[in-house]
Design an enzyme around this catalytic site. Structure first.
Site, PDB file in Angstrom:
ATOM      1  N   GLY A  10     113.028  80.509 143.154  1.00  0.00           N
ATOM      2  CA  GLY A  10     111.910  81.461 143.205  1.00  0.00           C
ATOM      3  C   GLY A  10     111.643  82.081 141.840  1.00  0.00           C
ATOM      4  O   GLY A  10     112.236  81.692 140.826  1.00  0.00           O
ATOM      5  N   ASP A  58     118.371  76.339 154.394  1.00  0.00           N
ATOM      6  CA  ASP A  58     117.902  77.637 154.861  1.00  0.00           C
ATOM      7  C   ASP A  58     119.139  78.496 155.116  1.00  0.00           C
ATOM      8  O   ASP A  58     120.057  78.047 155.824  1.00  0.00           O
ATOM      9  CB  ASP A  58     117.101  77.432 156.161  1.00  0.00           C
ATOM     10  N   LYS A  84     109.161  88.579 150.876  1.00  0.00           N
ATOM     11  CA  LYS A  84     108.880  89.777 150.072  1.00  0.00           C
ATOM     12  C   LYS A  84     107.465  90.324 150.179  1.00  0.00           C
ATOM     13  O   LYS A  84     107.103  91.233 149.430  1.00  0.00           O
ATOM     14  CB  LYS A  84     109.187  89.469 148.604  1.00  0.00           C
ATOM     15  N   SER A 124     115.117  96.867 145.835  1.00  0.00           N
ATOM     16  CA  SER A 124     113.809  97.207 145.286  1.00  0.00           C
ATOM     17  C   SER A 124     113.649  98.719 145.194  1.00  0.00           C
ATOM     18  O   SER A 124     114.198  99.469 146.026  1.00  0.00           O
ATOM     19  CB  SER A 124     112.734  96.640 146.220  1.00  0.00           C
ATOM     20  N   TYR A 149     109.624  95.170 155.230  1.00  0.00           N
ATOM     21  CA  TYR A 149     110.210  94.602 154.010  1.00  0.00           C
ATOM     22  C   TYR A 149     111.124  95.638 153.360  1.00  0.00           C
ATOM     23  O   TYR A 149     112.298  95.378 153.073  1.00  0.00           O
ATOM     24  CB  TYR A 149     109.113  94.161 153.024  1.00  0.00           C
ATOM     25  N   LYS A 153     115.388  95.911 152.931  1.00  0.00           N
ATOM     26  CA  LYS A 153     116.145  96.113 151.682  1.00  0.00           C
ATOM     27  C   LYS A 153     117.136  97.272 151.862  1.00  0.00           C
ATOM     28  O   LYS A 153     118.297  97.182 151.471  1.00  0.00           O
ATOM     29  CB  LYS A 153     115.189  96.410 150.517  1.00  0.00           C
ATOM     30  N   TYR A 177     115.154  96.692 141.718  1.00  0.00           N
ATOM     31  CA  TYR A 177     114.161  96.278 140.723  1.00  0.00           C
ATOM     32  C   TYR A 177     112.935  97.171 140.805  1.00  0.00           C
ATOM     33  O   TYR A 177     112.498  97.531 141.896  1.00  0.00           O
ATOM     34  CB  TYR A 177     113.643  94.856 140.983  1.00  0.00           C
ATOM     35  N   GLY A 294      99.661 103.236 151.647  1.00  0.00           N
ATOM     36  CA  GLY A 294     101.097 103.121 151.340  1.00  0.00           C
ATOM     37  C   GLY A 294     101.423 103.256 149.865  1.00  0.00           C
ATOM     38  O   GLY A 294     102.584 103.418 149.500  1.00  0.00           O
TER      39      GLY A 294
HETATM   40  P1  NAD Z   1     110.355  84.471 145.551  1.00  0.00           P
HETATM   41  O1  NAD Z   1     109.684  84.375 146.869  1.00  0.00           O
HETATM   42  O2  NAD Z   1     109.676  83.907 144.371  1.00  0.00           O
HETATM   43  O3  NAD Z   1     111.815  83.849 145.644  1.00  0.00           O
HETATM   44  C1  NAD Z   1     112.590  83.865 146.816  1.00  0.00           C
HETATM   45  C2  NAD Z   1     113.150  82.473 147.008  1.00  0.00           C
HETATM   46  O4  NAD Z   1     113.959  82.480 148.188  1.00  0.00           O
HETATM   47  C3  NAD Z   1     112.071  81.410 147.207  1.00  0.00           C
HETATM   48  O5  NAD Z   1     112.315  80.315 146.373  1.00  0.00           O
HETATM   49  C4  NAD Z   1     112.189  81.033 148.689  1.00  0.00           C
HETATM   50  O6  NAD Z   1     111.839  79.690 148.917  1.00  0.00           O
HETATM   51  C5  NAD Z   1     113.650  81.330 148.958  1.00  0.00           C
HETATM   52  N1  NAD Z   1     113.942  81.655 150.359  1.00  0.00           N
HETATM   53  C6  NAD Z   1     113.311  82.552 151.157  1.00  0.00           C
HETATM   54  N2  NAD Z   1     113.892  82.557 152.381  1.00  0.00           N
HETATM   55  C7  NAD Z   1     114.913  81.669 152.339  1.00  0.00           C
HETATM   56  C8  NAD Z   1     115.876  81.216 153.287  1.00  0.00           C
HETATM   57  N3  NAD Z   1     115.901  81.679 154.535  1.00  0.00           N
HETATM   58  N4  NAD Z   1     116.776  80.285 152.905  1.00  0.00           N
HETATM   59  C9  NAD Z   1     116.771  79.797 151.652  1.00  0.00           C
HETATM   60  N5  NAD Z   1     115.876  80.163 150.718  1.00  0.00           N
HETATM   61  C10 NAD Z   1     114.961  81.097 151.063  1.00  0.00           C
HETATM   62  O7  NAD Z   1     110.682  86.031 145.313  1.00  0.00           O
HETATM   63  P2  NAD Z   1     111.132  86.764 143.986  1.00  0.00           P
HETATM   64  O8  NAD Z   1     109.978  87.535 143.478  1.00  0.00           O
HETATM   65  O9  NAD Z   1     111.844  85.818 143.095  1.00  0.00           O
HETATM   66  O10 NAD Z   1     112.157  87.814 144.602  1.00  0.00           O
HETATM   67  C11 NAD Z   1     113.544  87.515 144.719  1.00  0.00           C
HETATM   68  C12 NAD Z   1     114.221  88.647 145.442  1.00  0.00           C
HETATM   69  O11 NAD Z   1     113.979  89.876 144.767  1.00  0.00           O
HETATM   70  C13 NAD Z   1     113.709  88.849 146.878  1.00  0.00           C
HETATM   71  O12 NAD Z   1     114.801  89.210 147.700  1.00  0.00           O
HETATM   72  C14 NAD Z   1     112.741  90.011 146.737  1.00  0.00           C
HETATM   73  O13 NAD Z   1     112.600  90.733 147.913  1.00  0.00           O
HETATM   74  C15 NAD Z   1     113.428  90.833 145.657  1.00  0.00           C
HETATM   75  N6  NAD Z   1     112.499  91.697 144.924  1.00  0.00           N
HETATM   76  C16 NAD Z   1     111.404  91.149 144.336  1.00  0.00           C
HETATM   77  C17 NAD Z   1     110.494  91.961 143.659  1.00  0.00           C
HETATM   78  C18 NAD Z   1     109.260  91.366 143.028  1.00  0.00           C
HETATM   79  O14 NAD Z   1     108.377  92.129 142.637  1.00  0.00           O
HETATM   80  N7  NAD Z   1     109.147  90.062 142.853  1.00  0.00           N
HETATM   81  C19 NAD Z   1     110.723  93.342 143.569  1.00  0.00           C
HETATM   82  C20 NAD Z   1     111.881  93.870 144.159  1.00  0.00           C
HETATM   83  C21 NAD Z   1     112.766  93.033 144.847  1.00  0.00           C
HETATM   84  C1  UD1 Z   2     104.518  96.319 145.527  1.00  0.00           C
HETATM   85  C2  UD1 Z   2     105.083  96.624 146.881  1.00  0.00           C
HETATM   86  C3  UD1 Z   2     106.553  96.960 146.733  1.00  0.00           C
HETATM   87  C4  UD1 Z   2     107.277  95.790 146.074  1.00  0.00           C
HETATM   88  C5  UD1 Z   2     106.606  95.507 144.733  1.00  0.00           C
HETATM   89  C6  UD1 Z   2     107.188  94.284 144.111  1.00  0.00           C
HETATM   90  C7  UD1 Z   2     103.204  97.491 148.183  1.00  0.00           C
HETATM   91  C8  UD1 Z   2     102.603  98.705 148.837  1.00  0.00           C
HETATM   92  N1  UD1 Z   2     104.344  97.720 147.478  1.00  0.00           N
HETATM   93  O1  UD1 Z   2     104.699  97.454 144.703  1.00  0.00           O
HETATM   94  O2  UD1 Z   2     107.141  97.222 147.995  1.00  0.00           O
HETATM   95  O3  UD1 Z   2     108.652  96.103 145.876  1.00  0.00           O
HETATM   96  O4  UD1 Z   2     105.211  95.254 144.949  1.00  0.00           O
HETATM   97  O5  UD1 Z   2     106.669  94.116 142.823  1.00  0.00           O
HETATM   98  O6  UD1 Z   2     102.695  96.395 148.312  1.00  0.00           O
HETATM   99  N2  UD1 Z   2      96.848  97.489 142.158  1.00  0.00           N
HETATM  100  C9  UD1 Z   2      95.490  97.460 141.979  1.00  0.00           C
HETATM  101  N3  UD1 Z   2      94.815  96.316 142.286  1.00  0.00           N
HETATM  102  C10 UD1 Z   2      95.426  95.192 142.766  1.00  0.00           C
HETATM  103  C11 UD1 Z   2      96.830  95.228 142.951  1.00  0.00           C
HETATM  104  C12 UD1 Z   2      97.511  96.397 142.649  1.00  0.00           C
HETATM  105  O7  UD1 Z   2      94.894  98.448 141.543  1.00  0.00           O
HETATM  106  O8  UD1 Z   2      94.748  94.190 143.039  1.00  0.00           O
HETATM  107  C13 UD1 Z   2      97.598  98.702 141.786  1.00  0.00           C
HETATM  108  C14 UD1 Z   2      98.399  99.331 142.927  1.00  0.00           C
HETATM  109  O9  UD1 Z   2      97.633 100.279 143.603  1.00  0.00           O
HETATM  110  C15 UD1 Z   2      99.573  99.962 142.142  1.00  0.00           C
HETATM  111  C16 UD1 Z   2      99.768  99.020 140.930  1.00  0.00           C
HETATM  112  O10 UD1 Z   2      98.537  98.315 140.799  1.00  0.00           O
HETATM  113  O11 UD1 Z   2      99.217 101.239 141.641  1.00  0.00           O
HETATM  114  C17 UD1 Z   2     100.900  98.029 141.120  1.00  0.00           C
HETATM  115  O12 UD1 Z   2     100.723  97.343 142.357  1.00  0.00           O
HETATM  116  P1  UD1 Z   2     101.643  96.092 142.787  1.00  0.00           P
HETATM  117  O13 UD1 Z   2     101.712  95.131 141.652  1.00  0.00           O
HETATM  118  O14 UD1 Z   2     101.146  95.587 144.081  1.00  0.00           O
HETATM  119  O15 UD1 Z   2     103.094  96.720 142.924  1.00  0.00           O
HETATM  120  P2  UD1 Z   2     103.594  97.989 143.773  1.00  0.00           P
HETATM  121  O16 UD1 Z   2     102.540  98.558 144.614  1.00  0.00           O
HETATM  122  O17 UD1 Z   2     104.280  98.902 142.831  1.00  0.00           O
END
Ligand code: NAD
Ligand code: UD1
Length: 337
Positions: A10, A58, A84, A124, A149, A153, A177, A294
């Site tokens: 991912g 999986d 996510k 998160s 979601y 977490k 994160y 939200g």
């Molecule tokens: P992503 O979706 O790109 O990566 C997750 C990976 O897990 C994918 O490759 C998916 O195929 C795999 N996966 C999902 N369910 C699975 C299962 N049951 N078995 C095996 N593989 C599975 O997401 P990401 O952005 O890389 O996020 C990674 C982690 O970090 C997640 O747990 C997410 O919730 C957390 N996180 C992400 C963000 C963000 O903004 N991207 C922010 C805070 C926390």
């Molecule tokens: C979102 C998730 C959060 C998750 C995080 C991962 C929601 C409510 N929250 O956070 O749970 O952990 O992503 O990165 O979805 N914005 C715009 N226009 C857009 C998209 C976003 O104005 O098209 C604004 C939003 O209002 C916010 C900021 O940009 O103020 C960031 O948004 P986003 O990237 O979606 O992240 P979070 O809301 O912080």
């Protein structure tokens, strides 16, 4: 040292695999390709010159997961696998709890069975909810989560804390994160959400590359300097490096620690638009529209615990994050397929 990376193909996982390999770790990836492509494995090899062992599994399949532990002498686990999408989690909560909780329980059970005591978990900043004022400190604990979601977490964090109380040999680092964006500087790996992106920077990237006409700015009446939402954007490569620091830390300590991973600096939506324009030379048209339900005013980290315990500090600035996001989008307009 052999590290099992769940969700390693991912967005964040793939960057973490690159940093682990570059730091001399052996990497075993488990991913079911639900939200990633097998081609990411080739890309990791192109960047690092090393091909991790890969299991298309999986984590809900406990027997298959257990087999990975049977076949490999795993020293530590970094657990990224999960769903996510916040909005989707509200519509299909059972699916989210099943994957994010049952999947995690399977993993923790396999770890316990095989005496693997080092765990890094992807949490998160969403667990702070809307109860506290930024900068968020780990000691604040939990706010009120507003979607399954976020709740999944929080529940994972609590489960890990309980496991650490019961098993004094467990060393778990729970990383909260903030907002990971950007991509590897090679443009070979990055974030490629399917369809219309929910998150700000992937959306802007599509506007910059002409796939979407303009950005909807969700509200300009927040209690922030310019009225738009403020967030702590962190370069995904910095975030990936924090995992290497966390795994190193886990080998020297016991117990469970919650650690923020952010820059400590908040930028508004309009700051990000300007930075993206400056970094790429592309105009980002936008319209102001309704708030997104939200969303909160400001969310940024107090990153001092991360520096203190992990010795880790972010290096890349917002302009670099925007540059790398655009570079990846230009090179992979349809994602990594
Ligand atoms: P992503 O979706 O790109 O990566 C997750 C990976 O897990 C994918 O490759 C998916 O195929 C795999 N996966 C999902 N369910 C699975 C299962 N049951 N078995 C095996 N593989 C599975 O997401 P990401 O952005 O890389 O996020 C990674 C982690 O970090 C997640 O747990 C997410 O919730 C957390 N996180 C992400 C963000 C963000 O903004 N991207 C922010 C805070 C926390
Ligand atoms: C979102 C998730 C959060 C998750 C995080 C991962 C929601 C409510 N929250 O956070 O749970 O952990 O992503 O990165 O979805 N914005 C715009 N226009 C857009 C998209 C976003 O104005 O098209 C604004 C939003 O209002 C916010 C900021 O940009 O103020 C960031 O948004 P986003 O990237 O979606 O992240 P979070 O809301 O912080």
């Amino acid at each position: 040292m052999k590290i099992l990376v769940t969700g390693g193909l991912g967005f964040i996982g793939s960057h973490a695999c690159v940093e682990l390999l570059d730091s001399g770790y052996e990497v075993v990836i488990v991913d079911n390709l639900y939200n990633s492509s097998i081609k990411v494995l080739d890309r990791i090899e192109m960047i690092t010159g090393q091909r991790p062992l890969f299991y298309e599994i999986d984590i809900l399949n406990k027997d298959a997961l257990n087999n990975v532990f049977e076949e490999n002498d795993i020293d530590g686990v970094i657990h990224f696998a999960g769903y996510k999408a916040v909005g989707e989690s509200v519509s299909i909560p059972l699916v989210y709890y099943q994957n994010n909780i049952t999947g995690s329980l399977n993993l923790y059970e396999c770890m316990e069975k095989h005496g693997v005591n080092n765990l890094i978990f992807s949490s998160s900043a969403t667990v702070y909810g809307n109860n506290f004022k930024a900068p968020f400190k780990e000691e604040y604990g939990y706010g009120t989560t507003t979607n399954p979601y976020g709740t999944s977490k929080m529940m994972n964090e609590m489960i890990i804390q309980d496991l650490a109380k019961a098993n004094k040999d467990l060393s778990a680092v729970i990383l909260r994160y903030f907002n990971p964006i950007g991509a590897h500087s090679s443009g070979l790996i990055g974030e490629s959400p399917n369809g219309i992106p929910n998150n700000l920077v992937p959306y802007i990237a599509k506007v910059a590359t002409g796939k979407l006409a303009y950005l909807n700015v969700f509200g300009n009446d927040y209690n922030t300097a310019d009225g738009t939402g403020v967030r702590d954007y962190i370069h995904v490569v910095d975030l990936a490096k924090a995992h290497v620091s966390a795994i190193e830390y886990s080998f020297k300590h016991k117990g469970a620690e919650v650690i923020n991973v952010g820059t400590g600096v908040g930028y508004s939506v309009l700051d990000v638009v300007s930075a993206y324009e400056k970094a790429t030379g592309q105009k980002i048209p936008y319209v102001i529209c309704e708030r997104r339900p939200g969303d909160i005013d400001s969310c940024f980290a107090d990153p001092s615990k991360c520096l203190e315990l992990l010795g880790f500090k972010t290096e890349k600035n917002l302009e670099q994050m925007c540059k790398d996001s655009y570079n990846f989008m230009e090179k992979n307009p349809d994602g990594i397929k």
